[in-house]
Design a protein around this motif. Structure first.
Motif, PDB file in Angstrom:
ATOM      1  N   TRP A  41      14.538  48.866   8.495  1.00 43.97           N
ATOM      2  CA  TRP A  41      13.437  47.885   8.077  1.00 43.97           C
ATOM      3  C   TRP A  41      14.154  46.329   9.957  1.00 43.97           C
ATOM      4  CZ3 TRP A  41      11.166  49.225   4.504  1.00 43.97           C
ATOM      5  CH2 TRP A  41      12.205  49.369   3.095  1.00 43.97           C
ATOM      6  N   CYS A  44      11.595  48.443  11.767  1.00 44.53           N
ATOM      7  CA  CYS A  44       9.797  46.790  11.918  1.00 44.53           C
ATOM      8  C   CYS A  44      10.846  45.937  12.650  1.00 44.53           C
ATOM      9  CB  CYS A  44      10.364  46.527  10.532  1.00 44.53           C
ATOM     10  SG  CYS A  44       9.982  47.519   9.282  1.00 44.53           S
ATOM     11  N   VAL A  45      11.713  45.020  13.180  1.00 42.42           N
ATOM     12  CA  VAL A  45      11.979  44.233  14.031  1.00 42.42           C
ATOM     13  C   VAL A  45      12.170  44.769  15.624  1.00 42.42           C
ATOM     14  CG1 VAL A  45      14.175  42.754  14.680  1.00 42.42           C
ATOM     15  CG2 VAL A  45      13.641  43.608  13.000  1.00 42.42           C
ATOM     16  N   GLY A  48       8.336  44.488  15.945  1.00 39.61           N
ATOM     17  CA  GLY A  48       7.333  43.551  16.043  1.00 39.61           C
ATOM     18  C   GLY A  48       7.911  43.141  17.505  1.00 39.61           C
ATOM     19  N   THR A  53       4.026  41.118  18.180  1.00 42.35           N
ATOM     20  CA  THR A  53       3.942  40.356  16.466  1.00 42.35           C
ATOM     21  C   THR A  53       4.085  39.320  16.197  1.00 42.35           C
ATOM     22  OG1 THR A  53       5.706  41.241  15.323  1.00 42.35           O
ATOM     23  CG2 THR A  53       4.153  43.036  15.401  1.00 42.35           C
ATOM     24  N   GLN A  56       6.440  37.229  14.405  1.00 43.85           N
ATOM     25  CA  GLN A  56       8.027  38.021  14.541  1.00 43.85           C
ATOM     26  C   GLN A  56       8.511  38.317  13.152  1.00 43.85           C
ATOM     27  OE1 GLN A  56       8.923  39.734  16.523  1.00 43.85           O
ATOM     28  NE2 GLN A  56       7.925  39.072  18.612  1.00 43.85           N
ATOM     29  N   LEU A  57       9.945  39.639  13.189  1.00 41.49           N
ATOM     30  CA  LEU A  57       9.738  40.240  11.950  1.00 41.49           C
ATOM     31  C   LEU A  57      10.870  40.004  12.353  1.00 41.49           C
ATOM     32  CD1 LEU A  57       7.213  43.460  11.794  1.00 41.49           C
ATOM     33  CD2 LEU A  57       6.661  41.112  11.217  1.00 41.49           C
ATOM     34  N   LEU A  60      12.946  39.841   8.301  1.00 39.86           N
ATOM     35  CA  LEU A  60      12.476  41.429   7.227  1.00 39.86           C
ATOM     36  C   LEU A  60      13.689  41.432   6.541  1.00 39.86           C
ATOM     37  CD1 LEU A  60       9.844  43.043   5.465  1.00 39.86           C
ATOM     38  CD2 LEU A  60      10.340  44.725   7.572  1.00 39.86           C
ATOM     39  N   TYR A  81       9.358  43.328  -1.179  1.00 36.94           N
ATOM     40  CA  TYR A  81       9.377  42.419  -0.403  1.00 36.94           C
ATOM     41  C   TYR A  81       8.276  41.234  -2.116  1.00 36.94           C
ATOM     42  CZ  TYR A  81       7.297  38.585   2.757  1.00 36.94           C
ATOM     43  OH  TYR A  81       7.062  37.502   2.947  1.00 36.94           O
ATOM     44  N   VAL A  89       3.874  42.350   4.267  1.00 35.88           N
ATOM     45  CA  VAL A  89       3.777  41.522   5.081  1.00 35.88           C
ATOM     46  C   VAL A  89       3.238  41.455   6.415  1.00 35.88           C
ATOM     47  CG1 VAL A  89       5.238  40.538   7.138  1.00 35.88           C
ATOM     48  CG2 VAL A  89       6.562  41.043   5.219  1.00 35.88           C
ATOM     49  N   PHE A  91       0.231  40.297   9.112  1.00 33.13           N
ATOM     50  CA  PHE A  91       0.931  40.127  10.566  1.00 33.13           C
ATOM     51  C   PHE A  91      -0.055  40.690  12.271  1.00 33.13           C
ATOM     52  CE2 PHE A  91       2.417  44.698  10.250  1.00 33.13           C
ATOM     53  CZ  PHE A  91       2.339  45.374  12.176  1.00 33.13           C
TER      54      PHE A  91
END
Length: 499
Positions: A41, A44-45, A48, A53, A56-57, A60, A81, A89, A91
């Motif tokens: 996770w 993923c940030v 992003g 993106t 923004q992530l 998450l 989620y 999610v 984006f």
């Protein structure tokens, strides 16, 4: 290498990252998360930020942690989620002059003890040049060396060839080359290892044969060449079996790599034991030095032996894990086959992994275990032998110490006796001193040529009596000491054989 510009174009390309990361393990318990369990996770940030993106992530990890805390039990398939009824999610990426605008979805899951990430990027343009596929893997951001999922990952490219009449294999190779265009070769590029058909369309498997999960790059290029493929793919019934199958595959490869690492570490410990065996043949002749050396080994060797045994235990657990995941792999492969187009599909290249690779892994582990098991026995024998030598040397040392103590006590008693005699003589001399003063000293005469003064008479008589009694006391003490030594040298009556 094929030139992507000469191959053709693709419609609706979609690149999906399936990454798998361990969230629970046996040592910490089913409900205890491992360290860095939320690594995917956090990645993923980072993705992003790199892809810019919108939105923004950053939110998450916190949302997924809250969702996971509500469900502390392991489940076979848990969607992590949920927001306004959505399970994923969505984006978009900010369009750059030299890049394609992209859309994407993140679908986080928990599969029993594993976190699974579905990170998908799509090109909204209906048709793109093959060399533009590098935008889906911007700067190699989806490669294993960047994602660093603990259990490994697979990239799946799904796209429809446009006006293409050539060899599909060449097209698949060109797609992989395009995905690696801007990766700066951060890790070995995969090559074609198998092909087949899934949902009526050709699918090609690429791998770089690296054992380390952080370097292993596994890619599936799935070309949409049949009308049925798009329809069945859109329904998504194949998705869960394929996801679980890829998860089992990653686990098997990860576990085998862990077994390899355990074997290497155990061999290092075994080499330390071999060094001790060599040193054992050159033990020091001096008993005290030898005893000190062996007592140090008795402290060191059990620790090494315990770590050695732990590695063997881990290897055995890894072998069981391979067997378990191989069974699960076969189950999900059969389930995937149930959703396939029976008259067109060919999943032999997927079946080959469980038919050939898994037995090879298990056989290699068995060979390693056969060597290491002998080492475990040698550790035990070495420790027992050292303990026996230490015990014998310690007993001999104690006997010598006791003998020295007895001699020291004997000498002390003799010294005390001599001092006692001296003190007694001094007492006699002291008591006879008045005779020397009070009695006059006679001059020699005819009758008494050497007149004996009473002082000397007292001294002589005292010495004779004292010497005689001292001799008697010394002989008596020696006999008693000898009898005591003889008694202690005889074996204890408790150890004598009974008739």
């Amino acid at each position: 290498m094929n030139n992507p510009e000469l191959i053709g174009k693709l419609a609706n390309p979609k690149l999906t990252l399936f990454a798998f990361h361990l969230c629970n393990n046996l040592a910490k318990g089913d409900k205890q998360l491992v360290d860095k369990a939320e690594h995917l996770w956090q990645k993923c940030v980072a993705l992003g930020h790199l892809l810019q993106t919108n939105p923004q992530l950053d939110f998450l990890p916190e949302n997924l942690s809250n969702r996971n805390s509500q469900n502390s039990q392991q489940v076979d398939y848990l969607e992590l989620y949920e927001s306004d009824g959505d399970k994923f999610v969505s984006f978009t990426t900010v369009s750059q002059p030299d890049q394609l605008p992209l859309t994407g979805e993140i679908y986080p899951l928990q599969l029993h003890d594993t976190y699974a990430l579905d990170f998908t990027l799509r090109s909204p343009n209906s048709t793109v040049e093959i060399n533009q596929l590098s935008n889906l893997n911007f700067q190699g951001c989806l490669l294993p060396c960047e994602i660093q999922a603990s259990l490994g990952q697979t990239l799946v490219l799904f796209a429809k060839p446009v006006d293409f009449a050539g060899n599909h294999q060449d097209l698949a190779v060109a797609c992989v080359d395009a995905l690696f265009q801007n990766s700066e070769l951060k890790q070995p590029k995969p090559y074609l290892i198998g092909d087949g058909k899934l949902l009526g369309s050709p699918i090609f498997e690429f791998d770089n044969s690296q054992e380390d999960p952080s370097l292993k790059c596994h890619i599936l290029v799935w070309l949409d060449t049949d009308e049925k493929t798009s329809e069945i793919e859109e329904l998504g019934n194949y998705y869960r079996p394929l996801l679980n199958l890829l998860c089992c595959r990653s686990k098997i490869l990860y576990v085998y790599h862990q077994a390899y690492l355990c074997n290497e570490e155990a061999r290092k410990l075994y080499s330390q034991l071999e060094e001790k065996v060599e040193e054992f043949s050159r033990l020091k002749s001096d008993r005290e030095q030898r005893l000190e050396q062996l007592e140090g080994w008795l402290t060191e060797l059990p620790k090494i032996g315990l770590n050695y045994a732990r590695y063997l235990r881990d290897i055995e657990l890894h072998q069981i894990a391979i067997e378990t995941n191989a069974k699960n792999y076969s189950h999900w492969l059969k389930t995937l086959g149930d959703f396939s187009v029976q008259e067109m599909d060919n999943l032999d290249f997927i079946q080959e992994f469980v038919d050939r690779s898994c037995p090879k892994f298990q056989e290699q582990i068995k060979v390693n275990m056969s060597y290491l098991t002998v080492g475990r026995q040698l550790f035990q024998q070495m420790i027992e032998t050292i303990r026996g030598i230490v015990e014998v040397d310690a007993q001999k040392q104690q006997v010598e110490y006791d003998k020295k103590e007895k001699d020291r006590d004997r000498n002390l008693q003799i010294t005390i006796a001599v001092v006692g005699v001296g003190i007694g003589v001094a007492g006699v001399v002291s008591s006879s001193y008045t005779l020397a003063v009070d009695k006059p000293w006679a001059s020699p005469s005819f009758q008494h040529p050497l007149p004996l003064h009473p002082f000397f008479s007292a001294i002589i008589v005292s010495c004779i009596c004292g010497g005689g009694l001292g001799a008697i006391a010394l002989l008596t003490a020696r006999k008693l000491f000898k009898r005591s030594d003889d008694r202690t040298s005889l074996p204890s009556s408790e150890n004598q054989p009974r008739s």
